[in-house]
Design an enzyme around this catalytic site. Structure first.
Site, PDB file in Angstrom:
ATOM      1  N   LYS A  46       0.847  -1.207   0.000  1.00 20.49           N
ATOM      2  CA  LYS A  46       0.000   0.000   0.000  1.00 20.49           C
ATOM      3  C   LYS A  46       0.881   1.256   0.000  1.00 20.49           C
ATOM      4  O   LYS A  46       2.085   1.173   0.299  1.00 20.49           O
ATOM      5  CB  LYS A  46      -0.916  -0.020   1.220  1.00 20.49           C
ATOM      6  CG  LYS A  46      -0.188  -0.030   2.555  1.00 20.49           C
ATOM      7  CD  LYS A  46      -1.126  -0.361   3.715  1.00 20.49           C
ATOM      8  CE  LYS A  46      -0.371  -0.378   5.032  1.00 20.49           C
ATOM      9  NZ  LYS A  46      -1.200  -0.911   6.138  1.00 20.49           N
ATOM     10  N   ARG A 140     -10.994   0.220  14.218  1.00 19.05           N
ATOM     11  CA  ARG A 140     -10.630   1.058  13.074  1.00 19.05           C
ATOM     12  C   ARG A 140     -11.401   0.541  11.869  1.00 19.05           C
ATOM     13  O   ARG A 140     -12.334   1.154  11.405  1.00 19.05           O
ATOM     14  CB  ARG A 140      -9.105   0.953  12.885  1.00 19.05           C
ATOM     15  CG  ARG A 140      -8.524   1.860  11.862  1.00 19.05           C
ATOM     16  CD  ARG A 140      -7.017   1.704  11.748  1.00 19.05           C
ATOM     17  NE  ARG A 140      -6.609   0.435  11.152  1.00 19.05           N
ATOM     18  CZ  ARG A 140      -5.404   0.196  10.641  1.00 19.05           C
ATOM     19  NH1 ARG A 140      -4.474   1.137  10.683  1.00 19.05           N
ATOM     20  NH2 ARG A 140      -5.105  -0.960  10.109  1.00 19.05           N
ATOM     21  N   TYR A 262      15.816  30.015  10.188  1.00 15.78           N
ATOM     22  CA  TYR A 262      14.562  30.659  10.582  1.00 15.78           C
ATOM     23  C   TYR A 262      14.427  30.764  12.092  1.00 15.78           C
ATOM     24  O   TYR A 262      14.785  29.834  12.820  1.00 15.78           O
ATOM     25  CB  TYR A 262      13.367  29.856  10.053  1.00 15.78           C
ATOM     26  CG  TYR A 262      13.080  30.073   8.591  1.00 15.78           C
ATOM     27  CD1 TYR A 262      12.784  31.350   8.099  1.00 15.78           C
ATOM     28  CD2 TYR A 262      13.076  29.004   7.706  1.00 15.78           C
ATOM     29  CE1 TYR A 262      12.501  31.540   6.752  1.00 15.78           C
ATOM     30  CE2 TYR A 262      12.783  29.182   6.361  1.00 15.78           C
ATOM     31  CZ  TYR A 262      12.500  30.458   5.885  1.00 15.78           C
ATOM     32  OH  TYR A 262      12.212  30.641   4.576  1.00 15.78           O
ATOM     33  N   MET A 310      11.900  24.098   4.047  1.00 15.21           N
ATOM     34  CA  MET A 310      11.233  23.308   3.014  1.00 15.21           C
ATOM     35  C   MET A 310      12.221  22.541   2.130  1.00 15.21           C
ATOM     36  O   MET A 310      12.035  21.360   1.855  1.00 15.21           O
ATOM     37  CB  MET A 310      10.351  24.216   2.149  1.00 15.21           C
ATOM     38  CG  MET A 310       9.480  23.440   1.171  1.00 15.21           C
ATOM     39  SD  MET A 310       8.469  24.506   0.145  1.00 15.21           S
ATOM     40  CE  MET A 310       7.338  25.185   1.353  1.00 15.21           C
TER      41      MET A 310
HETATM   42  C1  PLP Z   1      -0.520  -1.895   6.826  1.00 16.93           C
HETATM   43  C2  PLP Z   1      -1.139  -3.188   7.194  1.00 16.93           C
HETATM   44  C3  PLP Z   1      -0.362  -4.346   7.288  1.00 16.93           C
HETATM   45  C4  PLP Z   1       1.155  -4.327   7.198  1.00 16.93           C
HETATM   46  O1  PLP Z   1       1.660  -3.887   8.436  1.00 16.93           O
HETATM   47  P1  PLP Z   1       3.249  -3.752   8.690  1.00 16.93           P
HETATM   48  O2  PLP Z   1       3.329  -3.379  10.116  1.00 16.93           O
HETATM   49  O3  PLP Z   1       3.723  -2.665   7.775  1.00 16.93           O
HETATM   50  O4  PLP Z   1       3.850  -5.065   8.384  1.00 16.93           O
HETATM   51  C5  PLP Z   1      -1.008  -5.555   7.500  1.00 16.93           C
HETATM   52  N1  PLP Z   1      -2.364  -5.602   7.646  1.00 16.93           N
HETATM   53  C6  PLP Z   1      -3.136  -4.496   7.617  1.00 16.93           C
HETATM   54  C7  PLP Z   1      -4.602  -4.618   7.797  1.00 16.93           C
HETATM   55  C8  PLP Z   1      -2.555  -3.249   7.399  1.00 16.93           C
HETATM   56  O5  PLP Z   1      -3.313  -2.146   7.382  1.00 16.93           O
END
Ligand code: PLP
Length: 371
Positions: A46, A140, A262, A310
């Protein structure tokens, strides 16, 4: 985005991100070995493979033997399908509005509540597989306990939805002594007993290291593939994947009591030398690392002084050999000795945020890929 930039591009680059695809593949193979073989280890790609480029990372994982990939959004899944012809691609956020993209790109949705299940059931008509996410404590995504009760009481709600997997997700997997892990595992086992048989999956990167009881039928690591330490506080078992370096633009002498950057937030305690480096928060080099982080120059650490801005940051190179701390040379922001976790600690965050935040400005070089 090219796999191998030309020497001219390299000579002009302000910052360079090197991504070692062979290390990603080696990390996946190591995790797959821990959970009992390639078919038992998916890969989470992802957020564009945690910022590293899913179009490069996913094919490398496929060649290593990975058959099942997870993305967060439909758009990520559709893009990934263009580079992965046949592998299973699951979408963690589930279906939104329409099933059309799922059908077109052969994506498997993760159904996170009974409404998504009902939606998918109308569409699937026995043909389109889905995964079911049971919430065991994140609050969640995933079916909350009340919805699980309803589903267990009315199994017909699953009619016509072939289950590709049943998932749950751990809240505290990086803390092996946290009793929440065992409570979630018990709740997941109880949920599986009330549902039709399907491959079960609970562990991400850190969950794998909680031991075989957490492995179920397959694991879903993400961060560890990219070099983040899945066992914080213990030596990192993963190979380092990214190197980030940025060009030194100027080096100047600054007198004692003069300020830097800054807000005049840093005042020189002694007369010394300040190097200005071509990376700032727009490159994902978080402003919260101001006054705290360090960069590597010729194998020595130089402290970041003043506020990160930046496009730039300033480091005190008074203790560094002037022949190394010189305009045109590179400073090492992330490497084998100072990894994503160290950079994260200096900025008060986690390696995940550092990786996904690395900007688009760095010239990307992929090593260990095909060709
Ligand atoms: C992001 C995610 C993972 C992977 O988690 P890591 O800690 O990056 O290995 C696995 N399952 C779900 C549902 C996630 O949202």
């Amino acid at each position: 985005m090219t796999a191998t930039p030309s020497p001219r591009m390299l000579a002009r680059a302000s910052s360079v991100l090197e991504i070692d695809l062979e290390a990603v593949a080696a990390n996946w193979r190591a995790l797959a070995a821990l959970v009992g073989g390639p078919s038992r280890c998916a890969a989470v790609v992802k957020a564009d493979a945690y910022g590293l480029g899913a179009a490069f990372v996913a094919p490398a994982l496929l060649r290593a033997g990975c058959e099942r990939f997870f993305v967060a959004t439909i758009a990520e899944g559709t893009a990934l399908r263009r580079v992965l012809k046949d592998a299973e691609i699951a979408v963690l956020n589930g279906p939104v509005a329409s099933a059309v993209p799922f059908k077109a790109a052969r994506l498997v949705p993760v159904l996170n509540d009974l409404a998504q299940l009902a939606f998918w059931r109308r569409f699937a008509k026995g043909e389109h597989r889905a995964m079911l996410h049971i919430d065991t404590g994140m609050n969640r995504l995933g079916l909350p306990p009340g919805e699980l009760d309803r589903l267990a009481a009315e199994p017909g709600l699953l009619d016509g939805v072939p289950l590709a997997a049943i998932l749950s997700h751990l809240a505290c997997a990086e803390e092996p002594d946290n009793p929440i892990n065992e409570a979630q595992r018990a709740d997941f086992l109880a949920a599986l007993a009330r549902l039709p048989k399907a491959p079960a999956s609970l562990a991400g990167s850190s969950g794998i290291y909680l031991g075989p009881a957490y492995h179920f039928d397959f694991a879903r690591p993400g961060a560890a593939l990219y070099g983040v330490n899945p066992v914080p506080g213990r030596p990192n078992p993963m190979r380092s994947v990214v190197r980030l370096k940025a060009r030194i633009l100027q080096v100047r002498d600054v007198d004692r009591d003069r300020s830097v950057g800054y807000g005049a937030a840093h005042r020189m305690a002694h007369t010394g030398r300040i190097a200005t480096i071509a990376a700032g928060y727009a490159d994902g080099w978080l402003r919260s690392g101001s006054h705290r982080g360090t960069v590597g120059i010729a194998g020595k650490r130089a402290p970041i002084v003043g506020r990160i801005s930046m496009d730039l940051m300033t480091v005190d190179v008074s203790e560094i050999d002037p022949r190394a701390a010189t305009p045109g040379a590179f400073a090492d922001l992330i490497d084998e000795t100072y990894g994503v976790d160290e950079a994260a600690a200096a900025a008060g965050t986690i390696g995940y945020e550092i990786l996904t935040g690395i900007g688009r400005r760095a010239l990307r070089i992929y090593r260990g890929g095909p060709g």
